[in-house]
Design an enzyme around this catalytic site. Structure first.
Site, short mmCIF file in Angstrom:
data_model
loop_
_atom_site.label_atom_id
_atom_site.label_comp_id
_atom_site.label_asym_id
_atom_site.label_seq_id
_atom_site.Cartn_x
_atom_site.Cartn_y
_atom_site.Cartn_z
CG ASP A 1 -2.06 0.98 1.09
OD1 ASP A 1 -3.22 0.54 0.98
OD2 ASP A 1 -1.81 2.21 1.09
CB ILE A 2 0.80 4.27 -2.15
CG1 ILE A 2 1.88 5.18 -2.69
CG2 ILE A 2 -0.47 5.03 -1.82
CD1 ILE A 2 1.57 5.73 -4.08
CG ASN B 1 -12.34 -0.80 3.62
OD1 ASN B 1 -12.73 -1.23 4.69
ND2 ASN B 1 -11.20 -0.15 3.48
CD GLN C 1 -14.60 -0.93 -3.04
OE1 GLN C 1 -15.77 -1.28 -2.76
NE2 GLN C 1 -13.91 -1.49 -4.02
CG HIS D 1 -8.43 -3.09 -2.49
ND1 HIS D 1 -9.34 -2.38 -3.26
CD2 HIS D 1 -8.31 -2.42 -1.32
CE1 HIS D 1 -9.75 -1.33 -2.57
NE2 HIS D 1 -9.15 -1.32 -1.39
CG HIS E 1 -6.76 -2.91 3.05
ND1 HIS E 1 -6.01 -1.78 2.81
CD2 HIS E 1 -7.99 -2.66 2.53
CE1 HIS E 1 -6.75 -0.88 2.17
NE2 HIS E 1 -7.96 -1.38 1.99
P1 AMP Z 1 -9.84 1.28 0.17
O1 AMP Z 1 -10.25 2.44 1.03
O2 AMP Z 1 -10.11 -0.04 0.84
O3 AMP Z 1 -10.43 1.38 -1.22
O4 AMP Z 1 -8.27 1.38 0.07
C1 AMP Z 1 -7.56 1.81 -1.03
C2 AMP Z 1 -6.11 1.72 -0.68
O5 AMP Z 1 -5.33 1.85 -1.85
C3 AMP Z 1 -5.61 2.80 0.29
O6 AMP Z 1 -5.08 2.18 1.46
C4 AMP Z 1 -4.55 3.55 -0.51
O7 AMP Z 1 -3.46 3.96 0.29
C5 AMP Z 1 -4.15 2.51 -1.54
N1 AMP Z 1 -3.62 3.05 -2.79
C6 AMP Z 1 -4.17 3.99 -3.58
N2 AMP Z 1 -3.41 4.22 -4.66
C7 AMP Z 1 -2.35 3.37 -4.56
C8 AMP Z 1 -1.20 3.11 -5.38
N3 AMP Z 1 -0.98 3.77 -6.53
N4 AMP Z 1 -0.31 2.18 -4.95
C9 AMP Z 1 -0.51 1.51 -3.81
N5 AMP Z 1 -1.59 1.71 -3.01
C10 AMP Z 1 -2.48 2.62 -3.37
#
Ligand code: AMP
Ligand code: ZN
Length: 114
Positions: free
Chosen positions: A29-30, A85, A92, A98, A100
């Protein structure tokens, strides 16, 4: 389709990849919320758990089965937390399904969120 996680799975957007096979792609995760914070995604574009169909059973099972090995290989051998989520209510943010995978080594916060 303008999906950031599809682009990551195809290598069109860079990511810190830790695992890939025919069906799944795993990357850091970024914006990590724990010492270990991976995202496990199906390569197939599925918007969320709310769009799952019976044919997705195998790939969802594979995501769950992979978690233990990923956690063990990345510094969280004594347990982990998985979160998916879903939709507006689940807050979400990225509409490509995805999971986590959050881990220690130390115990995570008491809350079920992260
Ligand atoms: P969600 O709220 O469950 O949709 O989580 C989306 C997740 O994606 C968040 O934890 C972000 O930090 C992560 N995210 C968004 N863009 C990127 C990216 N380019 N590379 C890695 N993680 C990302
Ligand atoms: Zn996608």
């Amino acid at each position: 389709m303008n999906c950031i996680f599809c682009k990551i799975a195809k290598g069109e957007i860079p990511s810190k990849k830790v695992y890939e096979d025919e069906d799944l792609f795993v990357f850091h995760d970024i914006s990590p919320k724990a010492p270990l914070h991976l995202l496990v995604i199906p390569k197939e574009h599925i918007e969320s758990m709310a769009q799952l169909e019976p044919q997705h059973q195998a790939v969802m099972g594979r995501m769950m089965l992979l978690a233990r090995q990923l956690a063990a290989d990345h510094g969280s051998p004594e347990g982990f937390r998985t979160v998916v989520n879903t939709g507006k209510v689940g807050r979400q943010e990225v509409y490509h399904l995805h999971m986590h995978l959050l881990g220690g080594p130390a115990p995570l916060g008491a809350s079920a969120s992260f």
